[in-house]
Design a protein around this motif. Structure first.
Motif, mmCIF file in Angstrom:
data_model
loop_
_atom_site.group_PDB
_atom_site.id
_atom_site.type_symbol
_atom_site.label_atom_id
_atom_site.label_comp_id
_atom_site.label_asym_id
_atom_site.label_seq_id
_atom_site.Cartn_x
_atom_site.Cartn_y
_atom_site.Cartn_z
ATOM 1 N N ARG A 16 -2.686 4.969 0.548
ATOM 2 C CA ARG A 16 -1.912 3.854 0.111
ATOM 3 C C ARG A 16 -2.228 2.893 1.145
ATOM 4 N N ASP A 17 -1.732 3.067 2.295
ATOM 5 C CA ASP A 17 -2.071 1.871 3.200
ATOM 6 C C ASP A 17 -3.369 2.090 3.513
ATOM 7 N N THR A 173 4.609 -3.320 11.421
ATOM 8 C CA THR A 173 3.802 -3.752 10.198
ATOM 9 C C THR A 173 2.652 -4.685 10.706
ATOM 10 N N HIS A 204 5.633 4.077 12.055
ATOM 11 C CA HIS A 204 4.463 3.734 11.334
ATOM 12 C C HIS A 204 4.049 2.558 11.821
ATOM 13 N N HIS A 206 0.873 0.086 13.330
ATOM 14 C CA HIS A 206 -0.476 -0.651 13.011
ATOM 15 C C HIS A 206 -1.252 -0.841 14.347
#
Ligand code: KIV
Ligand code: ZN
Length: 388
Positions: A16-17, A173, A204, A206
């Motif tokens: 997905r990501d 994010t 999560h 990045h």
């Protein structure tokens, strides 16, 4: 899933990501293959796609839900009923389905749908309630959490928990946070939000500033028990936390990070290569754990040290990530000990004088070539004639 308080769930979002990375699109069959490899490797949750995004994404999530045996299969949905319904239609074929719904909660992201704080809070309540009416396993994410006002973040997380979310994911994010801040945020949320002890906090991250792995591990040390990550760190911009890095960090430094995962690390190298092939994103040579040079040594001092005891220059065993052996690369920095060992492997056992002579010719060749391969050495030995 487990009652072990130090068990960290691995949530893989390569499909997905990771696939959202420009140019990384995978075919339906490739996605199925990767999902099966992830499932066999022991990943706890596979985020298989974003079902509303396209017919192809929907079909991939649905088929992955059908064929996988062990992992929870999760699909992503924005904070609206249509997305959530479509997501449920796809994941419901899994034995263990999960709906993951999200909305951007930072001031910048609140401006995108142009919702006031109260309107957004209402939207979160309605959509998480809707998802929970469809599925027992609901994950909610306040996108751009690390740039959201702390009080508002606590407020919306409490709403999501009361509406039935079972996992609260804290996305960094844009890769903005740093390890101490990542840990502080998770710790303060656990201390402050009512009901926090009944759910799992996920991290999560990045990698925009190269801190995704450190930030994820810091979050775990503060109480997060789910890491969201991708194989090879695939993902938008600078990518997501790399699965192989966090898993191996917790394994190798178990003395200071006493956490466990369900991942069979011996399967890491194979899946890394398959993801590189199908996504077209080749792994950089010096990438931690899975790079071509992660277990390669060329300098004479390192090769000599490795031949005496691999622990001199390696903190992981190649077998633990699925490699058969360390690679002693023959080049201009290599020393006599490595040349002797390499020639022995190729069937040539030389005395000291012979070795001295061959070593001089080997160095001359290595000066002309970046890397001296086994075939080059065999040719060198043939040129040298029978006495060698
Ligand atoms: O990075 C992010 O915020 C996301 C969310 C959709 C969880 O990928
Ligand atoms: Zn993301």
């Amino acid at each position: 899933m487990t009652n072990d308080k130090n068990r960290v769930l691995i949530f893989d979002t390569t499909l997905r990501d990771g696939e959202q990375s420009p140019g990384a699109t995978m075919t339906h069959d490739e996605k199925l293959e990767i999902a099966q490899l992830l499932d066999e490797m022991g990943v706890d949750i596979i985020e298989a796609g974003f079902p509303i995004a396209s017919e192809g994404d929907f079909e991939a999530v649905r088929d992955i839900a059908e064929v996988t045996q062990n992992a929870v299969i999760c699909g992503l949905a924005r904070a609206n009923f249509k997305d959530i319904d479509r997501c449920w239609e796809a994941v419901r074929y899994s034995e263990r389905p999960r709906i993951h719904t999200f909305i951007g909660t930072s001031p910048l992201h609140r401006a995108i749908p142009d919702l006031s704080m109260d309107e957004m809070a209402d939207r979160i309540h309605e959509t998480v309630t809707h998802a929970r009416n469809l599925c027992d396993n609901v994950q909610w994410s306040p996108m751009d959490a690390t740039r959201t006002e702390f009080d508002y973040l606590c407020r919306v997380i409490e709403i999501a928990i009361k509406a039935g979310a079972t996992t609260i994911n804290i996305p960094d994010t844009v890769g903005y946070t740093a390890p101490r801040e990542s840990a502080d945020l998770i710790r303060r949320l656990i201390e402050t939000v009512p009901g926090a002890d009944e759910i799992i906090f996920a991290t999560h991250c990045h990698n925009d500033l190269g801190m995704a792995t450190a930030n994820s591990l810091a979050a775990v040390e503060a109480g997060a028990r789910q890491i969201e990550c991708t194989i090879n760190g695939l993902g938008e911009r600078a990518g997501n936390t790399a699965l192989e890095e966090v898993v191996m960090a917790m394994k190798v430094r178990h003395d200071i990070m006493p956490y466990t995962t369900g991942v069979d690390t011996k399967k890491i190298m194979n899946i890394s290569r398959r993801v590189a092939d199908v996504s077209g994103f080749q792994v950089q040579f010096n990438k931690a754990v899975v790079g071509k040079n992660a277990f390669a040594h060329e300098s004479g001092i390192h090769q000599d040290g490795m031949l005496k005891n691999p622990q001199n220059f390696e903190i992981m065993r190649p077998e633990d990530v699925g490699l058969s052996a360390t690679n002693l690369v023959m080049g201009k920095h290599s020393g006599r000990a490595a040349l002797r060992a390499k020639l022995h492997d190729l069937g040539y056992d030389l005395g000291d004088n012979q070795l001295k002579d061959v070593f001089v010719r080997f160095k001359a060749l290595a000066d002309r070539k970046k890397e001296v391969y086994d075939d080059d050495l065999i040719a060198l030995m043939r040129e040298a004639g029978p006495e060698t």
